[in-house]
Design a protein around this motif. Structure first.
Motif, mmCIF file in Angstrom:
data_model
loop_
_atom_site.group_PDB
_atom_site.id
_atom_site.type_symbol
_atom_site.label_atom_id
_atom_site.label_comp_id
_atom_site.label_asym_id
_atom_site.label_seq_id
_atom_site.Cartn_x
_atom_site.Cartn_y
_atom_site.Cartn_z
ATOM 1 N N GLN A 207 40.926 27.114 41.149
ATOM 2 C CA GLN A 207 41.266 27.532 39.786
ATOM 3 C C GLN A 207 40.069 28.163 39.085
ATOM 4 O O GLN A 207 40.216 29.155 38.363
ATOM 5 C CB GLN A 207 41.768 26.331 38.988
ATOM 6 C CG GLN A 207 43.146 25.855 39.405
ATOM 7 C CD GLN A 207 43.631 24.681 38.578
ATOM 8 O OE1 GLN A 207 43.368 24.590 37.389
ATOM 9 N NE2 GLN A 207 44.340 23.759 39.217
ATOM 10 N N MET A 208 38.882 27.604 39.280
ATOM 11 C CA MET A 208 37.692 28.183 38.653
ATOM 12 C C MET A 208 37.392 29.568 39.222
ATOM 13 O O MET A 208 36.992 30.481 38.486
ATOM 14 C CB MET A 208 36.489 27.251 38.829
ATOM 15 C CG MET A 208 36.569 25.990 37.985
ATOM 16 S SD MET A 208 35.014 25.059 37.929
ATOM 17 C CE MET A 208 34.909 24.499 39.624
ATOM 18 N N GLY A 209 37.594 29.729 40.528
ATOM 19 C CA GLY A 209 37.416 31.051 41.133
ATOM 20 C C GLY A 209 38.406 32.059 40.595
ATOM 21 O O GLY A 209 38.066 33.215 40.333
ATOM 22 N N LEU A 210 39.647 31.618 40.408
ATOM 23 C CA LEU A 210 40.682 32.487 39.846
ATOM 24 C C LEU A 210 40.346 32.875 38.411
ATOM 25 O O LEU A 210 40.543 34.018 37.997
ATOM 26 C CB LEU A 210 42.029 31.767 39.890
ATOM 27 C CG LEU A 210 43.290 32.634 39.828
ATOM 28 C CD1 LEU A 210 43.382 33.519 41.066
ATOM 29 C CD2 LEU A 210 44.525 31.754 39.719
ATOM 30 N N TYR A 211 39.827 31.924 37.658
ATOM 31 C CA TYR A 211 39.436 32.200 36.270
ATOM 32 C C TYR A 211 38.316 33.249 36.234
ATOM 33 O O TYR A 211 38.351 34.183 35.425
ATOM 34 C CB TYR A 211 38.968 30.916 35.591
ATOM 35 C CG TYR A 211 38.642 31.088 34.121
ATOM 36 C CD1 TYR A 211 39.604 30.844 33.149
ATOM 37 C CD2 TYR A 211 37.374 31.502 33.712
ATOM 38 C CE1 TYR A 211 39.317 31.016 31.808
ATOM 39 C CE2 TYR A 211 37.080 31.678 32.367
ATOM 40 C CZ TYR A 211 38.049 31.427 31.427
ATOM 41 O OH TYR A 211 37.764 31.605 30.100
ATOM 42 N N ALA A 212 37.329 33.103 37.107
ATOM 43 C CA ALA A 212 36.217 34.058 37.146
ATOM 44 C C ALA A 212 36.706 35.457 37.513
ATOM 45 O O ALA A 212 36.184 36.463 37.019
ATOM 46 C CB ALA A 212 35.162 33.591 38.148
ATOM 47 N N TYR A 213 37.740 35.533 38.356
ATOM 48 C CA TYR A 213 38.243 36.833 38.804
ATOM 49 C C TYR A 213 39.039 37.544 37.715
ATOM 50 O O TYR A 213 38.947 38.768 37.563
ATOM 51 C CB TYR A 213 39.112 36.649 40.045
ATOM 52 C CG TYR A 213 39.604 37.947 40.637
ATOM 53 C CD1 TYR A 213 38.754 38.734 41.426
ATOM 54 C CD2 TYR A 213 40.900 38.395 40.416
ATOM 55 C CE1 TYR A 213 39.196 39.920 41.972
ATOM 56 C CE2 TYR A 213 41.348 39.580 40.957
ATOM 57 C CZ TYR A 213 40.492 40.343 41.731
ATOM 58 O OH TYR A 213 40.929 41.529 42.265
ATOM 59 N N TYR A 214 39.812 36.795 36.936
ATOM 60 C CA TYR A 214 40.723 37.394 35.958
ATOM 61 C C TYR A 214 40.257 37.272 34.513
ATOM 62 O O TYR A 214 41.000 37.667 33.610
ATOM 63 C CB TYR A 214 42.119 36.760 36.062
ATOM 64 C CG TYR A 214 42.902 37.204 37.275
ATOM 65 C CD1 TYR A 214 43.334 38.515 37.409
ATOM 66 C CD2 TYR A 214 43.206 36.305 38.292
ATOM 67 C CE1 TYR A 214 44.055 38.927 38.512
ATOM 68 C CE2 TYR A 214 43.929 36.705 39.402
ATOM 69 C CZ TYR A 214 44.349 38.019 39.513
ATOM 70 O OH TYR A 214 45.067 38.417 40.615
ATOM 71 N N LYS A 215 39.065 36.772 34.274
ATOM 72 C CA LYS A 215 38.684 36.489 32.883
ATOM 73 C C LYS A 215 38.460 37.749 32.056
ATOM 74 O O LYS A 215 38.626 37.732 30.838
ATOM 75 C CB LYS A 215 37.434 35.611 32.827
ATOM 76 C CG LYS A 215 36.163 36.273 33.342
ATOM 77 C CD LYS A 215 34.977 35.336 33.174
ATOM 78 C CE LYS A 215 33.685 35.977 33.685
ATOM 79 N NZ LYS A 215 32.528 35.094 33.478
ATOM 80 N N ASN A 216 38.053 38.898 32.684
ATOM 81 C CA ASN A 216 37.800 40.126 31.926
ATOM 82 C C ASN A 216 38.548 41.301 32.542
ATOM 83 O O ASN A 216 37.944 42.237 33.062
ATOM 84 C CB ASN A 216 36.296 40.447 31.883
ATOM 85 C CG ASN A 216 35.539 39.506 30.978
ATOM 86 O OD1 ASN A 216 36.024 39.135 29.913
ATOM 87 N ND2 ASN A 216 34.364 39.102 31.405
ATOM 88 N N PRO A 217 39.894 41.283 32.531
ATOM 89 C CA PRO A 217 40.630 42.404 33.131
ATOM 90 C C PRO A 217 40.395 43.716 32.413
ATOM 91 O O PRO A 217 40.354 44.780 33.017
ATOM 92 C CB PRO A 217 42.100 41.965 33.013
ATOM 93 C CG PRO A 217 42.116 40.992 31.878
ATOM 94 C CD PRO A 217 40.772 40.305 31.923
ATOM 95 N N GLU A 218 40.220 43.666 31.062
ATOM 96 C CA GLU A 218 39.987 44.901 30.314
ATOM 97 C C GLU A 218 38.669 45.545 30.709
ATOM 98 O O GLU A 218 38.563 46.761 30.838
ATOM 99 C CB GLU A 218 39.987 44.616 28.806
ATOM 100 C CG GLU A 218 41.315 44.136 28.247
ATOM 101 C CD GLU A 218 41.482 42.632 28.418
ATOM 102 O OE1 GLU A 218 40.532 41.994 28.938
ATOM 103 O OE2 GLU A 218 42.539 42.118 28.034
ATOM 104 N N LYS A 219 37.656 44.690 30.933
ATOM 105 C CA LYS A 219 36.345 45.222 31.312
ATOM 106 C C LYS A 219 36.407 45.894 32.669
ATOM 107 O O LYS A 219 35.808 46.940 32.903
ATOM 108 C CB LYS A 219 35.324 44.081 31.326
ATOM 109 C CG LYS A 219 33.907 44.537 31.607
ATOM 110 C CD LYS A 219 32.946 43.361 31.519
ATOM 111 C CE LYS A 219 31.515 43.807 31.799
ATOM 112 N NZ LYS A 219 30.569 42.673 31.743
ATOM 113 N N LYS A 220 37.190 45.285 33.579
ATOM 114 C CA LYS A 220 37.325 45.878 34.907
ATOM 115 C C LYS A 220 38.014 47.235 34.828
ATOM 116 O O LYS A 220 37.615 48.184 35.493
ATOM 117 C CB LYS A 220 38.132 44.936 35.808
ATOM 118 C CG LYS A 220 37.368 43.672 36.190
ATOM 119 C CD LYS A 220 38.209 42.798 37.097
ATOM 120 C CE LYS A 220 37.449 41.537 37.467
ATOM 121 N NZ LYS A 220 38.242 40.654 38.346
ATOM 122 N N GLN A 221 39.077 47.318 33.996
ATOM 123 C CA GLN A 221 39.772 48.590 33.847
ATOM 124 C C GLN A 221 38.866 49.634 33.222
ATOM 125 O O GLN A 221 38.869 50.797 33.613
ATOM 126 C CB GLN A 221 41.017 48.388 32.987
ATOM 127 C CG GLN A 221 42.093 47.554 33.664
ATOM 128 C CD GLN A 221 43.282 47.324 32.765
ATOM 129 O OE1 GLN A 221 43.320 47.788 31.625
ATOM 130 N NE2 GLN A 221 44.271 46.593 33.265
#
Length: 277
Positions: A207-221
């Motif tokens: 869950q922590m790994g998933l949070y780190a991956y999806y925490k800034n979707p806008e920044k990734k885009q």
């Protein structure tokens, strides 16, 4: 039964640590329920994790009582868990939609029935260590369901690519709690306490790994768009050398020069008269 005797110092240390961290786990959803009270809406949250957690706390409480010995730390934390989870469910029922209320009440009815079946069934049909072992493995199965319950939220995170419904604090506390209770079970030599917390630790890390991956979707885009714009900019500034055009221009100039000097393209003299017989 000697419920409040601790003969091994590591049992007390890890049990106390597990109590402290698990208290944090129980209070981790508190901001969510404060927001529910403010908005007077459950905001799409589900009651299933809290109903399953209540069932787990009740059964572990029963297990600790019938086992006796160094179990008062199990009794203390699961008593607290029973009270807190009950309060969460009450708040949920206050602001839930009619359909959600109906589903929650069905879940609570199932919890009460299962607790009665397990407690009364094992109390009258089994004795001594056999009863403790059976109830212990039932608790293991319920604990696995408790750790698996947040997977519904994990699927929602993957679908929406948003961690709004999965607070990082809860995942961290779950991982630390599973670690502490695993150590407690090892010190107590209780396999029923040890086994489910291995799964709890692995799911917490996931869950922590998933949070780190999806925490800034806008920044990734934004980074992706910036990368595309940079590539387009580079392409637009690429220098083009019109070599063939330069050669054609030079050839045309040579032809014009040759014409001015009286030399044709074929290399012979150009005469504009008639032959005289």
């Amino acid at each position: 039964m000697e419920l409040f005797d601790v003969h091994h110092p590591l049992v007390f240390v890890f049990g106390l640590l597990g109590n402290i961290i698990s208290t944090g786990v129980y209070f981790a959803p508190l901001p969510t329920f404060i927001e529910i009270c403010k908005r007077k809406s459950t905001m799409g949250f589900q009651s299933l994790p809290y109903v399953v957690s209540l069932l787990s706390a009740l059964l572990w409480l029963f297990y600790a009582f019938i086992k006796g010995g160094d179990t008062f730390l199990l009794i203390s934390i699961n008593t607290l868990g029973t009270v807190i989870e009950s309060l969460y469910i009450i708040v949920f029922l206050m602001y839930a939609t009619p359909h959600a209320k109906k589903q929650t009440i069905k879940g609570l009815s199932g919890v009460m029935m299962l607790c009665l079946v397990v407690s009364l069934g094992t109390f009258f049909s089994l004795q001594g260590p056999t009863r403790v072992l059976v109830v212990g493995w039932i608790c293991v199965g319920i604990s696995v369901c408790v750790f698996a319950a947040p997977l519904t939220i994990v699927f929602e995170v993957v679908r929406t690519k948003s961690v709004e419904f999965m607070p990082l604090s809860l995942s961290c506390f779950l991982t630390l709690s599973a670690t502490a209770w695993f150590a407690y079970g090892m010190a107590l030599k209780d396999i029923c306490v040890t086994v489910p917390n291995i799964l709890g630790f692995l799911l917490g890390i996931f869950q922590m790994g998933l949070y780190a991956y999806y925490k800034n979707p806008e920044k990734k885009q934004a980074n992706c768009k910036e990368h595309v714009m940079i590539n387009i900019s580079k392409l637009s500034h690429t220098e083009v050398h019109p070599m063939e055009s330069d050669r054609s221009s030079q050839a045309a100039e040579d032809v014009m020069k040759s014409t001015d000097d009286g030399v044709g393209v074929g290399g012979g003299d150009q005469t504009h008269g008639c032959d005289v017989d």
